[in-house]
Design a protein around this motif. Sequence first.
Motif, mmCIF file in Angstrom:
data_model
loop_
_atom_site.group_PDB
_atom_site.id
_atom_site.type_symbol
_atom_site.label_atom_id
_atom_site.label_comp_id
_atom_site.label_asym_id
_atom_site.label_seq_id
_atom_site.Cartn_x
_atom_site.Cartn_y
_atom_site.Cartn_z
ATOM 1 N N VAL A 25 0.873 -1.176 0.000
ATOM 2 C CA VAL A 25 0.000 0.000 0.000
ATOM 3 C C VAL A 25 0.905 1.219 0.000
ATOM 4 O O VAL A 25 1.830 1.313 0.813
ATOM 5 N N PHE A 26 0.667 2.126 -0.937
ATOM 6 C CA PHE A 26 1.405 3.399 -0.952
ATOM 7 C C PHE A 26 0.527 4.464 -0.300
ATOM 8 O O PHE A 26 -0.677 4.520 -0.558
ATOM 9 N N GLY A 27 1.130 5.313 0.512
ATOM 10 C CA GLY A 27 0.401 6.409 1.142
ATOM 11 C C GLY A 27 -0.491 5.899 2.263
ATOM 12 O O GLY A 27 -0.450 4.717 2.630
ATOM 13 N N ALA A 32 -4.486 6.546 0.104
ATOM 14 C CA ALA A 32 -3.777 5.251 0.050
ATOM 15 C C ALA A 32 -4.086 4.525 -1.264
ATOM 16 O O ALA A 32 -5.215 4.541 -1.744
ATOM 17 N N THR A 33 -3.065 3.944 -1.844
ATOM 18 C CA THR A 33 -3.224 3.141 -3.065
ATOM 19 C C THR A 33 -2.736 1.731 -2.776
ATOM 20 O O THR A 33 -1.588 1.544 -2.385
ATOM 21 N N THR A 34 -3.625 0.759 -2.963
ATOM 22 C CA THR A 34 -3.179 -0.627 -2.832
ATOM 23 C C THR A 34 -2.630 -1.058 -4.188
ATOM 24 O O THR A 34 -3.374 -1.184 -5.159
ATOM 25 N N ALA A 35 -1.309 -1.250 -4.233
ATOM 26 C CA ALA A 35 -0.678 -1.627 -5.506
ATOM 27 C C ALA A 35 -0.688 -3.146 -5.677
ATOM 28 O O ALA A 35 -0.916 -3.659 -6.773
ATOM 29 N N LEU A 36 -0.411 -3.867 -4.608
ATOM 30 C CA LEU A 36 -0.362 -5.334 -4.674
ATOM 31 C C LEU A 36 -1.222 -5.900 -3.551
ATOM 32 O O LEU A 36 -1.158 -5.432 -2.416
ATOM 33 N N GLY A 53 0.963 -7.849 -17.391
ATOM 34 C CA GLY A 53 -0.302 -7.399 -16.814
ATOM 35 C C GLY A 53 -0.536 -5.953 -17.186
ATOM 36 O O GLY A 53 0.382 -5.269 -17.626
ATOM 37 N N PRO A 54 -1.767 -5.462 -16.986
ATOM 38 C CA PRO A 54 -2.096 -4.106 -17.418
ATOM 39 C C PRO A 54 -1.246 -3.055 -16.718
ATOM 40 O O PRO A 54 -0.750 -3.288 -15.615
ATOM 41 N N SER A 55 -1.121 -1.908 -17.341
ATOM 42 C CA SER A 55 -0.374 -0.793 -16.769
ATOM 43 C C SER A 55 -0.944 -0.460 -15.390
ATOM 44 O O SER A 55 -2.163 -0.400 -15.214
ATOM 45 N N GLY A 56 -0.047 -0.288 -14.414
ATOM 46 C CA GLY A 56 -0.486 0.071 -13.066
ATOM 47 C C GLY A 56 -0.828 -1.112 -12.175
ATOM 48 O O GLY A 56 -1.271 -0.932 -11.040
ATOM 49 N N CYS A 57 -0.624 -2.349 -12.666
ATOM 50 C CA CYS A 57 -1.013 -3.514 -11.858
ATOM 51 C C CYS A 57 0.045 -3.882 -10.831
ATOM 52 O O CYS A 57 -0.150 -4.811 -10.047
ATOM 53 N N GLY A 58 1.183 -3.179 -10.825
ATOM 54 C CA GLY A 58 2.161 -3.406 -9.758
ATOM 55 C C GLY A 58 3.402 -4.195 -10.164
ATOM 56 O O GLY A 58 4.150 -4.661 -9.300
ATOM 57 N N LYS A 59 3.673 -4.290 -11.459
ATOM 58 C CA LYS A 59 4.833 -5.084 -11.913
ATOM 59 C C LYS A 59 6.146 -4.459 -11.439
ATOM 60 O O LYS A 59 7.021 -5.153 -10.906
ATOM 61 N N THR A 60 6.268 -3.148 -11.652
ATOM 62 C CA THR A 60 7.501 -2.469 -11.235
ATOM 63 C C THR A 60 7.640 -2.522 -9.707
ATOM 64 O O THR A 60 8.723 -2.777 -9.176
ATOM 65 N N THR A 61 6.524 -2.320 -9.006
ATOM 66 C CA THR A 61 6.537 -2.375 -7.543
ATOM 67 C C THR A 61 7.069 -3.733 -7.068
ATOM 68 O O THR A 61 7.904 -3.812 -6.164
ATOM 69 N N LEU A 62 6.582 -4.781 -7.696
ATOM 70 C CA LEU A 62 7.004 -6.129 -7.327
ATOM 71 C C LEU A 62 8.497 -6.344 -7.602
ATOM 72 O O LEU A 62 9.238 -6.891 -6.774
ATOM 73 N N PHE A 95 16.183 -0.691 -15.035
ATOM 74 C CA PHE A 95 14.998 0.093 -14.706
ATOM 75 C C PHE A 95 14.204 0.462 -15.953
ATOM 76 O O PHE A 95 14.757 0.650 -17.025
ATOM 77 N N GLN A 96 12.893 0.608 -15.717
ATOM 78 C CA GLN A 96 11.975 0.992 -16.799
ATOM 79 C C GLN A 96 12.393 2.335 -17.414
ATOM 80 O O GLN A 96 12.246 2.558 -18.599
ATOM 81 N N GLU A 97 12.972 3.224 -16.590
ATOM 82 C CA GLU A 97 13.361 4.552 -17.113
ATOM 83 C C GLU A 97 14.853 4.601 -17.476
ATOM 84 O O GLU A 97 15.434 5.684 -17.538
ATOM 85 N N ASP A 172 12.992 -4.525 -16.240
ATOM 86 C CA ASP A 172 11.695 -3.850 -16.289
ATOM 87 C C ASP A 172 11.469 -3.284 -17.679
ATOM 88 O O ASP A 172 11.991 -2.226 -18.026
ATOM 89 N N GLU A 173 10.702 -4.004 -18.470
ATOM 90 C CA GLU A 173 10.448 -3.645 -19.875
ATOM 91 C C GLU A 173 11.752 -3.313 -20.592
ATOM 92 O O GLU A 173 11.922 -2.196 -21.112
ATOM 93 N N PRO A 174 12.684 -4.264 -20.637
ATOM 94 C CA PRO A 174 14.006 -3.957 -21.173
ATOM 95 C C PRO A 174 13.996 -3.584 -22.648
ATOM 96 O O PRO A 174 14.909 -2.911 -23.103
ATOM 97 N N THR A 209 7.260 -7.296 -18.967
ATOM 98 C CA THR A 209 7.058 -6.920 -20.374
ATOM 99 C C THR A 209 5.596 -6.627 -20.660
ATOM 100 O O THR A 209 4.705 -7.133 -19.964
ATOM 101 N N HIS A 210 5.367 -5.806 -21.679
ATOM 102 C CA HIS A 210 4.012 -5.640 -22.205
ATOM 103 C C HIS A 210 3.863 -6.441 -23.493
ATOM 104 O O HIS A 210 2.799 -6.432 -24.103
ATOM 105 N N SER A 211 4.941 -7.102 -23.923
ATOM 106 C CA SER A 211 4.888 -7.842 -25.182
ATOM 107 C C SER A 211 4.520 -9.305 -24.917
ATOM 108 O O SER A 211 5.279 -10.050 -24.290
ATOM 109 N N PRO A 227 -5.552 -6.426 -13.151
ATOM 110 C CA PRO A 227 -5.439 -4.969 -12.955
ATOM 111 C C PRO A 227 -5.369 -4.612 -11.472
ATOM 112 O O PRO A 227 -5.811 -5.380 -10.624
ATOM 113 N N ARG A 228 -4.842 -3.419 -11.199
ATOM 114 C CA ARG A 228 -4.657 -2.938 -9.838
ATOM 115 C C ARG A 228 -5.939 -3.075 -9.023
ATOM 116 O O ARG A 228 -6.998 -2.690 -9.527
ATOM 117 N N PRO A 229 -5.886 -3.557 -7.787
ATOM 118 C CA PRO A 229 -4.676 -3.968 -7.083
ATOM 119 C C PRO A 229 -4.176 -5.317 -7.584
ATOM 120 O O PRO A 229 -4.936 -6.265 -7.739
#
Length: 271
Positions: A25-27, A32-36, A53-62, A95-97, A172-174, A209-211, A227-229
């Motif tokens: 949970v963030f915040g 509060a956002t439940t990510a996972l 999984g869909p964008s925002g479902c918590g892949k990077t968080t995991l 990293f994704q970025e 992360d989405e290399p 990956t999204h592929s 999808p999130r959470p």
Amino acid sequence: MPSPSSEAVHRSAKRDIVVDRVHKVFGAGESATTALDGISFQIEDGEFISLIGPSGCGKTTLLYMIAGFHTPSAGEVLVSGQPVTSPGADRGMMFQEYCLFPWLTVQGNVEFGLRIKGIAKSERHEIANSHIRRVGLDGFQNRYPHQLSGGMKQRCALARCFANDANILLLDEPLGAVDAMTREELQDEIQDIWWDDDNRRRKTVVNVTHSIDESVYLSDRIIVMSPRPGRVREIIEIPFERPRRPELRFEPEYQRFVAYVHDLLKSFKGH
Ligand SMILES: Nc1ncnc2c1ncn2[C@@H]1O[C@H](COP(=O)(O)OP(=O)(O)OP(=O)(O)O)[C@@H](O)[C@H]1O
Ligand SMILES: [Mg+2]
């Protein structure tokens, strides 16, 4: 059949990565956002896993939790039988970025971890150059990140991750920013890094990956998140022989797996 997230988790040192009923949970309060939301799975030593999984479902968080950058709000992540408390040299993260150092050249970025490890200049030059070649950046060693395209930056980040030779690669989405043909070439490079010349698995890879094609082509198992959470929706075993060959993509059985994952992801739309 019980859902994978409710399975009792068996702790064993041979299981390289254990994610055990993890919540994040963030915040707090209204923001509060439940990510996972109760994620459990295990990854064996040497497995190649994709998380999709869909964008925002918590892949990077995991991935950040396995890397040791985030701590779970509840539950536990174990690597080689030990709870993860911080980042470590056993885990290499891309990293994704991309996160390249803007003041270093391609060569400097790829050599960075090797320099920290105290590897002598000539050796680190050689290691870095072999990885720069592998990702197709030969000739660009002296360029700075701002002089590179998005796809080239991504390839530089991938080379930096490979050069450190960690046992566990967290990607992360290399290949999210590279063109389709380069993507296929680099998928084979990633497979080569993971699968050594004696046909042994050398590393454990968790690839976000999204592929769908990439996940089927490269993985032993695909973890599909809802999808999130984020929860584990399904874990799909991919049975094709190793090493995977580019022609595999044209086989009906391969396309059946691609269609299956596609339909699963599509089923989330509108929910
Ligand atoms: N540091 C943070 N603070 C607050 N919320 C966060 C933070 N990091 C992630 N989140 C939230 O957690 C959720 C999961 O984010 P995450 O980045 O893990 O998703 P993702 O599956 O990697 O998405 P994408 O496919 O778009 O990269 C999102 O709702 C996001 O807004
Ligand atoms: Mg992400």
